[in-house]
Design an enzyme around this catalytic site. Structure first.
Site, PDB file in Angstrom:
ATOM      1  N   ASP A 181      -3.022  46.105  29.620  1.00  0.00           N
ATOM      2  CA  ASP A 181      -3.975  47.100  29.120  1.00  0.00           C
ATOM      3  C   ASP A 181      -3.156  48.251  28.538  1.00  0.00           C
ATOM      4  OD1 ASP A 181      -7.238  47.403  30.441  1.00  0.00           O
ATOM      5  OD2 ASP A 181      -6.403  48.684  28.857  1.00  0.00           O
ATOM      6  N   ASP A 282      -7.236  50.134  24.925  1.00  0.00           N
ATOM      7  CA  ASP A 282      -8.317  50.925  25.498  1.00  0.00           C
ATOM      8  C   ASP A 282      -8.873  51.925  24.485  1.00  0.00           C
ATOM      9  OD1 ASP A 282      -8.850  53.573  27.667  1.00  0.00           O
ATOM     10  OD2 ASP A 282      -9.771  51.611  28.004  1.00  0.00           O
ATOM     11  N   GLU A 340     -10.626  47.512  22.411  1.00  0.00           N
ATOM     12  CA  GLU A 340     -11.916  47.923  22.982  1.00  0.00           C
ATOM     13  C   GLU A 340     -12.441  49.003  22.053  1.00  0.00           C
ATOM     14  OE1 GLU A 340     -14.015  50.081  26.812  1.00  0.00           O
ATOM     15  OE2 GLU A 340     -12.208  50.846  25.823  1.00  0.00           O
ATOM     16  N   HIS A 411     -14.946  45.589  33.719  1.00  0.00           N
ATOM     17  CA  HIS A 411     -14.871  46.522  34.855  1.00  0.00           C
ATOM     18  C   HIS A 411     -15.696  47.785  34.594  1.00  0.00           C
ATOM     19  CE1 HIS A 411     -12.199  47.786  31.781  1.00  0.00           C
ATOM     20  NE2 HIS A 411     -12.123  48.984  32.346  1.00  0.00           N
ATOM     21  N   ASP A 412     -16.384  47.837  33.433  1.00  0.00           N
ATOM     22  CA  ASP A 412     -17.175  49.025  33.054  1.00  0.00           C
ATOM     23  C   ASP A 412     -18.666  48.764  33.043  1.00  0.00           C
ATOM     24  OD1 ASP A 412     -14.805  50.091  30.498  1.00  0.00           O
ATOM     25  OD2 ASP A 412     -14.944  50.603  32.633  1.00  0.00           O
TER      26      ASP A 412
HETATM   27  O1  TEU Z   1     -13.838  52.479  28.519  1.00  0.00           O
HETATM   28  C1  TEU Z   1     -14.308  53.109  27.409  1.00  0.00           C
HETATM   29  C2  TEU Z   1     -15.777  53.267  27.278  1.00  0.00           C
HETATM   30  O2  TEU Z   1     -16.226  53.797  26.357  1.00  0.00           O
HETATM   31  C3  TEU Z   1     -16.748  52.861  28.249  1.00  0.00           C
HETATM   32  O3  TEU Z   1     -17.127  51.677  28.340  1.00  0.00           O
HETATM   33  C4  TEU Z   1     -16.529  53.625  29.424  1.00  0.00           C
HETATM   34  O4  TEU Z   1     -16.397  52.844  30.459  1.00  0.00           O
HETATM   35  C5  TEU Z   1     -17.619  54.481  29.804  1.00  0.00           C
HETATM   36  O5  TEU Z   1     -18.549  53.674  30.329  1.00  0.00           O
HETATM   37  C6  TEU Z   1     -18.125  55.385  28.780  1.00  0.00           C
HETATM   38  O6  TEU Z   1     -19.454  55.346  28.706  1.00  0.00           O
HETATM   39  C7  TEU Z   1     -12.441  52.434  28.630  1.00  0.00           C
HETATM   40  C8  TEU Z   1     -12.080  51.713  29.907  1.00  0.00           C
HETATM   41  O7  TEU Z   1     -12.543  50.403  29.835  1.00  0.00           O
HETATM   42  C9  TEU Z   1     -12.726  52.481  31.041  1.00  0.00           C
HETATM   43  O8  TEU Z   1     -12.556  51.842  32.279  1.00  0.00           O
HETATM   44  C10 TEU Z   1     -12.095  53.863  31.096  1.00  0.00           C
HETATM   45  O9  TEU Z   1     -12.784  54.617  32.043  1.00  0.00           O
HETATM   46  C11 TEU Z   1     -12.191  54.540  29.736  1.00  0.00           C
HETATM   47  O10 TEU Z   1     -11.864  53.714  28.647  1.00  0.00           O
HETATM   48  C12 TEU Z   1     -11.187  55.656  29.676  1.00  0.00           C
HETATM   49  O11 TEU Z   1      -9.901  55.111  29.718  1.00  0.00           O
END
Ligand code: TEU
Ligand code: CA
Length: 628
Positions: A181, A282, A340, A411-412
C-alpha cells in the site's frame, strides 16, 4: 474546445470530467440521466443553469467546473485495442490482507507478518495469485497505518524487515505476487519531514506540506476533513495552519514540490529493490491540489459531503504526477499499479488507466458500493439490480484499452452480504452469488479477507466497541449536531469501517483461532457459524465455492478475456450473460432477488450452482454457470 459559461450542457456531458461530474450528481440525487440528455436541458448553457440556480450554485462552482473541463488533455481516449492485451494482472485473483486482523503469531492480540506467513498455504490452496497488504509501515496508528511515520521501517507490532523478507520469499516461492500500500497523499504528523517542517522555519521540508502562517483563528479556507471537522490544524506555538484531508495526524503532502516527489520516487524504488511486485496507491487522485487552495463551493460541499473536494479530487497536475511516478519508479521495475480513486467515474478512469496513457494500470472506482441517493451511513437494503446495470455499463463501455477491478469489499466498507441481506437468511446463497459475478465477469477480482467465508457485519453494541477514527469522528459530529446517542450510534452501525476490520475467523475456538490472546477489536461469536477450518472440510461451503470458481476461471481464458454478451438485460431481478473465447463458451444465469424466478434460457450443461438441481425455477439469489 474552450469551455465558458456559454458552453452547453451537452458539451459538458461529452467531456470525460463533465460526464463523470454530472453522473455523480445524478447518482447522489438518485436522478435518471435523461434529466441531462433530454433536448430541453442539454441545450441549456452553463450561464442559464447558473441563472436558474438563483445563486445556489456560486461563481466558484462554475469557475472550478470550467477549470476541470479545460483540464482534460484529450477529449475521449479513442479505443485502439481490438482485443485487450494479455498480462498477469488481468488473469490474477487478488486478495487483500488487513494485517492487524489477519493472523496473530505472537499472542499479543494484534495480527503480524509471521501470522501471514502461517497462512500462505491457505491462500495458495484458495487459488490466490497476488496479495495486497494494507500498510505495514511504522505508524502511530491514528488511522491504523494509513498515517505513516517511517516508510522504510516495519511497524513494530507487525514485526521486522527480516520478517517482511521472509514473507516476500514465502509468497514468491508459492508463485504468488505481493503488492504494497503506497500512502503518499499524506504522512503522519510524527514523520521526520513534518516534525522538521513544523519546528524549523528555514527547513526545506516546510514546503513538503501545506503549512500557512496563522494570523487569527480562521483557517485558510473552508475545506472539511473526511474524518469530520475542518481540514486545518492550528499549531499555536509555531503560528501555523496545517492541511489534513483525513485525520488530524495525517498531514497532506505538497506534490508541487519537486524535491518531495523525488524523495517519494526514491522510497518506492527502495521497496521495489526489496522485491515487491507493485502498489495499491492510496487516495492517489487527491495529490494535486488547485494552486492557492481556493475556498470550496458550499453547495458542492453539501452535495458531496466534503467541502473543497472540487479543488483536489482531479487536480490540474494529477496526470503529470502519475506519469512521473510510472516513469521514475514503476516502469524500470515493470511494477504493477492500482489506484484508489474515490469520486472518479468511468470516463476519468479511462484517462487514468488507458493503455497508451502511461499512468496507472487500473483504478478502484467506488460508485457501485452504494445505490443511488444513499451514502455508506444510510441504513437501507442494497438492490442488486443497480449492481447489474453498473457492471453492464462498465463492461460495455470501459473499452479494451482499460481493465476493470471487480470488488465489493475492502477495509473501508461494511460487508456486502449484509447490505443485500441484512437478515442473514440467505447469507450463503448471496455470498456465492457475489462470488459468481466477481469471478466470471470481465475484470480483475479483488477479494477482501473474510469475504471468501461469507463474512457479515458485526453486531457492535455501543460506540466504545468502535475503534475507527472516522466513525468516532462522525459520532461526535452527529451528537454536536444535536442527534441523540442512540440514533447517532445506529448511523455509525450502518456504515462503520470496523465491520470489515474484525479478526479473521480461522476456526471456532477462542478468539476465532486468530490469537491466543484477546484481539485488539471485539468479535461477536459469528465464528461459530462461519470459519475457515469447517468450510475447508465442507464441499457446500462458501469457501469451496470460491475455490471452485477461481479454479474454473484459471482453467478457462474465456472467463478472463472472453467476449461478454448480456442476455435479456432489461429483465428485472434477472442477470444472465455469456463469455466466449475461441469456441470456449460459458453462460451465467442469476436470480437477484429473494423470490423464486422463472429461467429465461434453456442452457443445460450445468457446471456449478449455489443450489442443487437444474430446473426451470431459479431459487432466491440462485447463481448458475453452464458450459455451452
Ligand atoms: O481511503 C480513502 C477514502 O476516501 C475512503 O474510502 C475513506 O475510507 C473514507 O471512508 C472517506 O470517506 C483511503 C484508505 O483506504 C483509508 O483506509 C484511509 O483512511 C484513507 O485513505 C486515508 O489514508
Ligand atoms: Ca501479534
Amino acid at each position: 474546445m474552450a469551455y465558458t459559461l456559454k458552453s452547453k450542457i451537452k458539451d459538458v456531458w461529452k467531456n470525460p470530467v463533465g460526464h463523470d461530474v454530472l453522473a455523480k450528481i445524478l447518482l447522489q440525487l438518485n436522478l435518471p440521466s435523461i434529466l441531462i440528455t433530454n433536448p430541453l436541458v442539454s441545450f441549456l448553457s452553463l450561464g442559464q443553469v447558473k441563472a436558474l440556480s438563483r445563486g445556489r450554485l456560486s461563481e466558484g462552482f462554475f469557475e472550478s467546473l470550467i477549470g476541470l473541463l479545460s483540464s482534460v488533455e484529450s477529449p475521449s481516449t479513442k479505443q485502439t485495442e481490438q482485443k485487450p492485451n494479455e498480462t498477469w494482472w488481468k488473469e490474477a485473483v487478488f486478495y487483500q490482507i488487513y494485517p492487524r486482523s489477519f493472523m496473530d503469531a505472537n499472542g499479543d492480540g494484534i495480527g503480524d507478518l509471521k501470522g501471514i506467513i502461517m497462512k500462505l498455504d491457505y491462500l495458495k490452496t484458495l487459488g490466490i495469485d497476488a496479495i495486497w497488504l494494507s500498510p505495514i509501515y511504522d505508524s502511530p496508528n491514528d488511522d491504523n497505518g494509513y498515517d505513516i511515520r517511517d516508510y522504510d521501517k516495519i511497524l513494530e507490532d507487525f514485526g521486522t524487515m527480516e520478517d517482511f523478507a521472509a514473507l516476500l520469499e514465502g509468497v514468491h516461492r508459492r508463485g504468488m505476487k505481493l503488492i504494497m500500500d503506497l500512502v503518499v497523499n499524506h504522512t503522519s504528523d510524527e514523520h521526520a519531514w513534518f516534525q522538521k517542517a513544523l519546528n524549523d522555519p528555514s527547513s526545506p521540508y516546510r514546503d513538503y506540506y501545506f503549512l500557512q502562517p496563522a494570523a487569527g483563528n480562521t483557517p485558510p479556507n473552508n475545506w472539511t476533513s473526511f474524518f469530520s471537522g475542518s481540514a486545518w490544524n492550528l499549531y499555536e506555538k509555531q503560528k501555523l495552519w496545517g492541511l489534513h484531508l483525513f485525520s488530524k495526524k495525517q498531514m497532506d503532502l505538497n506534490w508541487e514540490n519537486p524535491d518531495l516527489r523525488e524523495d517519494v520516487y526514491a522510497m518506492i524504488r527502495r521497496w521495489l529493490d526489496r522485491g515487491v511486485d507493485g502498489f495499491r496507491l492510496d487516495v492517489i487522485n487527491y495529490i494535486s491540489k488547485q494552486p492557492g487552495l481556493p475556498p470550496g463551493d458550499e453547495t458542492v460541499g453539501t452535495m458531496m459531503g466534503y467541502c473543497g473536494i472540487e479543488h483536489y479530487f482531479y487536480g490540474p497536475k494529477l496526470h503529470q504526477y502519475l506519469r512521473e511516478i510510472r516513469e521514475k519508479a514503476f516502469a524500470p521495475y515493470n511494477a504493477f499499479s492500482v489506484g484508489e480513486t474515490p469520486g472518479i467515474g468511468m470516463e476519468m478512469s479511462k484517462q487514468l488507466t488507458g493503455a497508451n496513457r502511461g499512468e496507472l494500470d487500473m483504478v478502484f472506482s467506488f460508485d457501485h458500493l452504494e445505490t443511488p441517493g444513499h451514502t455508506r451511513f444510510d441504513d437501507y437494503v442494497y438492490d442488486l439490480n443497480y449492481l447489474k446495470h453498473y457492471l453492464m455499463n462498465w463492461t460495455k463501455n470501459y473499452g479494451n484499452d482499460c481493465w476493470q477491478t471487480l470488488f465489493y469489499e475492502n477495509h473501508d466498507n461494511p460487508r456486502m452480504v449484509s447490505k443485500i441481506d441484512p437478515s442473514g437468511r440467505f447469507r450463503v446463497q448471496v455470498a456465492k452469488l457475489l462470488a459468481m459475478l466477481q469471478l466470471t465477469l470481465r475484470g480483475t477480482p479483488f477479494i477482501f479477507q473474510g469475504q471468501e467465508l461469507g463474512a457479515v457485519n458485526k453486531s457492535f453494541k455501543d460506540i466504545h466497541q468502535i475503534q475507527d477514527v472516522e466513525s468516532i469522528g462522525l459520532y461526535h459530529e452527529l451528537l454536536d449536531g444535536g442527534m441523540d446517542e442512540k440514533s447517532a450510534f445506529s448511523k455509525i452501525l450502518a456504515g462503520t469501517r470496523d465491520h470489515a476490520r474484525t479478526v479473521m475467523q480461522w476456526n471456532n475456538t477462542e478468539n476465532s483461532g486468530f490469537s491466543s490472546n484477546t484481539p485488539w477489536i471485539i468479535g461477536d461469536g459469528d465464528e461459530a457459524y462461519c470459519n475457515a477450518a469447517e468450510q475447508m472440510e465442507n464441499p457446500a461451503s462458501v469457501l469451496k465455492f470460491y475455490q471452485n470458481l477461481i479454479a474454473l476461471r484459471k482453467g478457462h481464458k474465456a472467463l478472463i478475456y472472453g467476449d461478454v454478451c448480456f442476455i435479456k438485460p432489461k429483465r428485472k431481478n434477472y442477470f444472465a450473460y455469456t463469455r466466449e473465447l475461441n469456441k470456449d463458451k460459458y453462460a451465467v444465469e442469476c436470480n437477484l432477488s429473494a423470490n423464486p424466478l422463472k429461467r429465461s434460457m434453456k442452457w443445460d450443461h450445468l457446471v456449478l450452482s449455489n443450489y442443487e438441481g437444474n430446473d426451470e425455477i431459479l431459487q432466491a439469489y440462485e447463481a448458475r454457470i453452464y458450459r455451452l
